[in-house]
Scaffold this motif. Structure first.
Motif, PDB file in Angstrom:
ATOM      1  N   LEU A  89       0.828  -1.204   0.000  1.00 37.06           N
ATOM      2  CA  LEU A  89       0.000   0.000   0.000  1.00 37.06           C
ATOM      3  C   LEU A  89       0.866   1.260   0.000  1.00 37.06           C
ATOM      4  O   LEU A  89       0.619   2.199  -0.769  1.00 37.06           O
ATOM      5  CB  LEU A  89      -0.930   0.004   1.215  1.00 37.06           C
ATOM      6  CG  LEU A  89      -1.835   1.231   1.368  1.00 37.06           C
ATOM      7  CD1 LEU A  89      -2.808   1.332   0.199  1.00 37.06           C
ATOM      8  CD2 LEU A  89      -2.604   1.157   2.691  1.00 37.06           C
ATOM      9  N   LEU A  90       1.897   1.273   0.845  1.00 36.52           N
ATOM     10  CA  LEU A  90       2.782   2.437   0.906  1.00 36.52           C
ATOM     11  C   LEU A  90       3.585   2.591  -0.377  1.00 36.52           C
ATOM     12  O   LEU A  90       3.789   3.709  -0.858  1.00 36.52           O
ATOM     13  CB  LEU A  90       3.721   2.307   2.107  1.00 36.52           C
ATOM     14  CG  LEU A  90       3.075   2.426   3.490  1.00 36.52           C
ATOM     15  CD1 LEU A  90       4.094   2.113   4.577  1.00 36.52           C
ATOM     16  CD2 LEU A  90       2.482   3.810   3.693  1.00 36.52           C
ATOM     17  N   HIS A  91       4.029   1.467  -0.936  1.00 35.03           N
ATOM     18  CA  HIS A  91       4.824   1.518  -2.171  1.00 35.03           C
ATOM     19  C   HIS A  91       4.011   2.099  -3.333  1.00 35.03           C
ATOM     20  O   HIS A  91       4.433   3.060  -3.982  1.00 35.03           O
ATOM     21  CB  HIS A  91       5.314   0.114  -2.531  1.00 35.03           C
ATOM     22  CG  HIS A  91       5.992   0.031  -3.858  1.00 35.03           C
ATOM     23  ND1 HIS A  91       7.302   0.416  -4.058  1.00 35.03           N
ATOM     24  CD2 HIS A  91       5.535  -0.374  -5.082  1.00 35.03           C
ATOM     25  CE1 HIS A  91       7.624   0.255  -5.328  1.00 35.03           C
ATOM     26  NE2 HIS A  91       6.574  -0.235  -5.971  1.00 35.03           N
ATOM     27  N   HIS A  92       2.851   1.511  -3.581  1.00 33.50           N
ATOM     28  CA  HIS A  92       2.044   1.944  -4.721  1.00 33.50           C
ATOM     29  C   HIS A  92       1.313   3.263  -4.434  1.00 33.50           C
ATOM     30  O   HIS A  92       1.120   4.079  -5.346  1.00 33.50           O
ATOM     31  CB  HIS A  92       1.036   0.859  -5.092  1.00 33.50           C
ATOM     32  CG  HIS A  92       1.676  -0.383  -5.641  1.00 33.50           C
ATOM     33  ND1 HIS A  92       2.302  -0.412  -6.875  1.00 33.50           N
ATOM     34  CD2 HIS A  92       1.810  -1.633  -5.116  1.00 33.50           C
ATOM     35  CE1 HIS A  92       2.781  -1.627  -7.096  1.00 33.50           C
ATOM     36  NE2 HIS A  92       2.508  -2.381  -6.056  1.00 33.50           N
ATOM     37  N   GLY A  93       0.911   3.469  -3.173  1.00 34.79           N
ATOM     38  CA  GLY A  93       0.214   4.701  -2.819  1.00 34.79           C
ATOM     39  C   GLY A  93       1.090   5.926  -2.982  1.00 34.79           C
ATOM     40  O   GLY A  93       0.658   6.941  -3.544  1.00 34.79           O
ATOM     41  N   TYR A  94       2.334   5.835  -2.527  1.00 31.80           N
ATOM     42  CA  TYR A  94       3.239   6.972  -2.651  1.00 31.80           C
ATOM     43  C   TYR A  94       3.554   7.245  -4.117  1.00 31.80           C
ATOM     44  O   TYR A  94       3.614   8.408  -4.545  1.00 31.80           O
ATOM     45  CB  TYR A  94       4.532   6.691  -1.879  1.00 31.80           C
ATOM     46  CG  TYR A  94       5.426   7.907  -1.726  1.00 31.80           C
ATOM     47  CD1 TYR A  94       5.285   8.755  -0.638  1.00 31.80           C
ATOM     48  CD2 TYR A  94       6.412   8.197  -2.671  1.00 31.80           C
ATOM     49  CE1 TYR A  94       6.097   9.871  -0.494  1.00 31.80           C
ATOM     50  CE2 TYR A  94       7.227   9.312  -2.537  1.00 31.80           C
ATOM     51  CZ  TYR A  94       7.063  10.141  -1.442  1.00 31.80           C
ATOM     52  OH  TYR A  94       7.861  11.248  -1.303  1.00 31.80           O
ATOM     53  N   GLY A 151      10.854   1.343  -1.498  1.00 27.79           N
ATOM     54  CA  GLY A 151      11.318   0.335  -2.440  1.00 27.79           C
ATOM     55  C   GLY A 151      10.780  -1.045  -2.110  1.00 27.79           C
ATOM     56  O   GLY A 151      10.259  -1.295  -1.011  1.00 27.79           O
ATOM     57  N   TYR A 152      10.937  -1.981  -3.047  1.00 31.55           N
ATOM     58  CA  TYR A 152      10.442  -3.342  -2.835  1.00 31.55           C
ATOM     59  C   TYR A 152      11.219  -4.056  -1.730  1.00 31.55           C
ATOM     60  O   TYR A 152      10.694  -4.970  -1.089  1.00 31.55           O
ATOM     61  CB  TYR A 152      10.495  -4.144  -4.139  1.00 31.55           C
ATOM     62  CG  TYR A 152       9.264  -3.968  -4.986  1.00 31.55           C
ATOM     63  CD1 TYR A 152       8.018  -4.384  -4.528  1.00 31.55           C
ATOM     64  CD2 TYR A 152       9.344  -3.367  -6.237  1.00 31.55           C
ATOM     65  CE1 TYR A 152       6.883  -4.214  -5.300  1.00 31.55           C
ATOM     66  CE2 TYR A 152       8.202  -3.191  -7.015  1.00 31.55           C
ATOM     67  CZ  TYR A 152       6.976  -3.623  -6.542  1.00 31.55           C
ATOM     68  OH  TYR A 152       5.842  -3.445  -7.297  1.00 31.55           O
ATOM     69  N   GLY A 153      12.469  -3.658  -1.505  1.00 28.84           N
ATOM     70  CA  GLY A 153      13.213  -4.218  -0.384  1.00 28.84           C
ATOM     71  C   GLY A 153      12.530  -3.887   0.932  1.00 28.84           C
ATOM     72  O   GLY A 153      12.428  -4.736   1.829  1.00 28.84           O
ATOM     73  N   ASP A 154      12.034  -2.651   1.053  1.00 31.70           N
ATOM     74  CA  ASP A 154      11.298  -2.246   2.249  1.00 31.70           C
ATOM     75  C   ASP A 154       9.968  -2.996   2.355  1.00 31.70           C
ATOM     76  O   ASP A 154       9.531  -3.347   3.454  1.00 31.70           O
ATOM     77  CB  ASP A 154      11.048  -0.731   2.226  1.00 31.70           C
ATOM     78  CG  ASP A 154      12.339   0.074   2.270  1.00 31.70           C
ATOM     79  OD1 ASP A 154      13.280  -0.355   2.959  1.00 31.70           O
ATOM     80  OD2 ASP A 154      12.403   1.112   1.597  1.00 31.70           O
ATOM     81  N   VAL A 155       9.318  -3.220   1.227  1.00 32.54           N
ATOM     82  CA  VAL A 155       8.042  -3.950   1.219  1.00 32.54           C
ATOM     83  C   VAL A 155       8.249  -5.366   1.753  1.00 32.54           C
ATOM     84  O   VAL A 155       7.482  -5.854   2.594  1.00 32.54           O
ATOM     85  CB  VAL A 155       7.446  -4.005  -0.203  1.00 32.54           C
ATOM     86  CG1 VAL A 155       6.208  -4.901  -0.219  1.00 32.54           C
ATOM     87  CG2 VAL A 155       7.088  -2.604  -0.690  1.00 32.54           C
ATOM     88  N   LYS A 156       9.295  -6.037   1.275  1.00 35.02           N
ATOM     89  CA  LYS A 156       9.600  -7.388   1.758  1.00 35.02           C
ATOM     90  C   LYS A 156       9.914  -7.367   3.248  1.00 35.02           C
ATOM     91  O   LYS A 156       9.512  -8.269   3.993  1.00 35.02           O
ATOM     92  CB  LYS A 156      10.789  -7.973   0.984  1.00 35.02           C
ATOM     93  CG  LYS A 156      10.535  -8.164  -0.499  1.00 35.02           C
ATOM     94  CD  LYS A 156      11.815  -8.568  -1.220  1.00 35.02           C
ATOM     95  CE  LYS A 156      11.614  -8.609  -2.725  1.00 35.02           C
ATOM     96  NZ  LYS A 156      12.892  -8.894  -3.448  1.00 35.02           N
TER      97      LYS A 156
END
Length: 238
Positions: free
Chosen positions: A134-139, A149-154
């Motif tokens: 949500l934060l990745h795509h929302g921002y 980044g996706y590293g943070d998402v994981k």
């Protein structure tokens, strides 16, 4: 650097000389050599003894909290993985997938040892993965640029496993707080607007696991505020 850190022996990054036992005593080797390689006399960065001291302090803290137990060993290894993640993210702005690979089984082993309800672990994983996406795509949708980044998402997903659903909301709060502090320091140091978010995530996660009672207390206070708000609203409406 994609170097082998398991089978390949330690070596001086300057002269590539293989280091012996005398060179590898934490902190003491750095002090006795005057902060220089014994072979080529090139300086050894102070970050090496600093990391060793931080690791020592972390191990003492974990031992004081968990004792010499299986769960304590899991948390100690968890802390080492987080420390590696912090250093790598500060230098290269990435969270290696190997960190997630290490943290996930450690988290599952930890919960097995303390008898955590596995549904809480599953809900924590889903909450972490969902919030990260949500934060990745929302921002990206709001600002037209990548913020998380996706590293943070994981990492959010793995953090959900460690914290379970019970402590995930306080983790989000402290991640944001530590992130703001990191961003301010980054700008003061003149490093630009883009700063690594991994260190803030790592510190918040470590605090959430080691000081889980305090995180639960924050959740209880939040619930009390909700109860008082609901009660006052009912009184006003009536």
């Amino acid at each position: 650097r994609e170097e082998d850190i398991v089978l390949k022996p330690s070596q001086c990054p300057q002269c590539k000389t293989k280091l012996g036992i005398k060179d590898l005593f934490p902190v003491l080797s750095w002090l006795t050599s005057g902060g220089k390689c014994r072979h080529c006399k090139n300086p050894i960065g102070i970050r090496y003894p600093l990391i060793e001291l931080v690791t020592l302090g972390t191990f003492l803290l974990v031992y004081g909290k968990f004792g010499l137990t299986f769960s304590g060993v899991m948390v100690a290894l968890f802390a080492v993985a987080l420390l590696i993640m912090i250093v790598v993210d500060l230098e290269h702005y990435i969270i290696p997938d190997s960190i997630h690979v290490a943290l996930l089984p450690l988290g599952l082993a930890y919960h097995w040892s303390v008898g955590t309800d596995w549904m809480d672990v599953l809900y924590g994983f889903l909450a972490g993965a969902g919030m990260g996406l949500l934060l990745h795509h929302g921002y990206r949708w709001l600002r037209k640029t990548e913020g998380l980044g996706y590293g943070d998402v994981k990492f959010f997903a793995v953090a959900g496993v460690w914290l379970t659903i019970n402590n995930f909301v306080p983790f989000l709060f402290f991640s944001g707080l530590f992130g703001i502090i990191t961003g301010i320091i980054w700008r003061i140091l003149g490093r630009g607007k883009l700063f690594p978010f991994g260190p803030a995530l790592a510190v918040a996660l470590f605090c959430g696991v080691v000081f889980s009672e305090q995180f639960n207390l924050l959740r209880i206070m939040h619930e009390m505020v909700n109860i008082y708000t609901l009660t006052i609203s009912c009184i006003i409406l009536n």
